[in-house]
Design a protein around this motif. Structure first.
Motif, PDB file in Angstrom:
ATOM      1  N   ASN A 121      19.572  -0.465 -23.540  1.00  0.00           N
ATOM      2  CA  ASN A 121      19.486  -0.736 -22.103  1.00  0.00           C
ATOM      3  C   ASN A 121      18.675  -1.997 -21.825  1.00  0.00           C
ATOM      4  O   ASN A 121      19.035  -2.793 -20.966  1.00  0.00           O
ATOM      5  CB  ASN A 121      18.881   0.465 -21.371  1.00  0.00           C
ATOM      6  N   ARG A 122      17.579  -2.204 -22.573  1.00  0.00           N
ATOM      7  CA  ARG A 122      16.780  -3.425 -22.394  1.00  0.00           C
ATOM      8  C   ARG A 122      17.579  -4.662 -22.784  1.00  0.00           C
ATOM      9  O   ARG A 122      17.483  -5.698 -22.131  1.00  0.00           O
ATOM     10  CB  ARG A 122      15.483  -3.352 -23.202  1.00  0.00           C
ATOM     11  N   LEU A 123      18.388  -4.565 -23.842  1.00  0.00           N
ATOM     12  CA  LEU A 123      19.234  -5.691 -24.243  1.00  0.00           C
ATOM     13  C   LEU A 123      20.270  -6.008 -23.169  1.00  0.00           C
ATOM     14  O   LEU A 123      20.501  -7.165 -22.849  1.00  0.00           O
ATOM     15  CB  LEU A 123      19.943  -5.389 -25.567  1.00  0.00           C
ATOM     16  N   LYS A 124      20.878  -4.959 -22.606  1.00  0.00           N
ATOM     17  CA  LYS A 124      21.870  -5.169 -21.551  1.00  0.00           C
ATOM     18  C   LYS A 124      21.255  -5.849 -20.339  1.00  0.00           C
ATOM     19  O   LYS A 124      21.830  -6.764 -19.768  1.00  0.00           O
ATOM     20  CB  LYS A 124      22.501  -3.840 -21.140  1.00  0.00           C
ATOM     21  N   VAL A 125      20.069  -5.419 -19.947  1.00  0.00           N
ATOM     22  CA  VAL A 125      19.382  -6.046 -18.806  1.00  0.00           C
ATOM     23  C   VAL A 125      19.001  -7.473 -19.151  1.00  0.00           C
ATOM     24  O   VAL A 125      19.197  -8.398 -18.357  1.00  0.00           O
ATOM     25  CB  VAL A 125      18.137  -5.220 -18.397  1.00  0.00           C
ATOM     26  N   GLY A 126      18.484  -7.702 -20.360  1.00  0.00           N
ATOM     27  CA  GLY A 126      18.092  -9.042 -20.792  1.00  0.00           C
ATOM     28  C   GLY A 126      19.270 -10.001 -20.873  1.00  0.00           C
ATOM     29  O   GLY A 126      19.135 -11.194 -20.643  1.00  0.00           O
ATOM     30  N   LEU A 127      20.444  -9.472 -21.204  1.00  0.00           N
ATOM     31  CA  LEU A 127      21.647 -10.299 -21.289  1.00  0.00           C
ATOM     32  C   LEU A 127      22.351 -10.451 -19.947  1.00  0.00           C
ATOM     33  O   LEU A 127      23.320 -11.188 -19.828  1.00  0.00           O
ATOM     34  CB  LEU A 127      22.618  -9.710 -22.319  1.00  0.00           C
ATOM     35  N   GLY A 128      21.866  -9.715 -18.933  1.00  0.00           N
ATOM     36  CA  GLY A 128      22.428  -9.840 -17.588  1.00  0.00           C
ATOM     37  C   GLY A 128      23.519  -8.833 -17.278  1.00  0.00           C
ATOM     38  O   GLY A 128      24.268  -9.006 -16.332  1.00  0.00           O
TER      39      GLY A 128
END
Length: 91
Positions: free
Chosen positions: A79-86
């Motif tokens: 989830n953090r990666l998805k948010v970080g990638l937009g």
């Protein structure tokens, strides 16, 4: 005049070789934390990913990201990666 060699890296999602600058680096730091590396210079084990949502989904489905980083990836980190990638839709 010499032509500069462009460094290529493979996207763990689509498995295509692309110029390093077009890809996003995900790093497992020496402290075993998985983070996005905007500079491409942080120390640790890295994996490269296209800035497309489909590539992240393919990499996660085939567990290629886990294999490259040599560490299991939890839902929280995904989830953090998805948010970080937009990619805000963290369903």
């Amino acid at each position: 005049m010499r032509v500069k060699k462009v460094p290529l890296r493979m996207c763990v999602g689509c498995q295509e070789m692309k110029p390093k600058k077009e890809l996003i680096r995900i790093v497992r730091t020496p402290e075993a934390e998985i983070i996005l590396d905007a500079t491409g210079k942080k120390s640790g084990r890295g994996a490269y990913l296209c800035p497309k949502k489909e590539c992240l989904e393919k990499a996660l489905k085939a567990k290629r990201l886990e294999k490259n980083l040599e560490q299991p990836i939890s839902e929280d980190i995904i989830n953090r990666l998805k948010v970080g990638l937009g990619y805000d839709d963290t369903n």
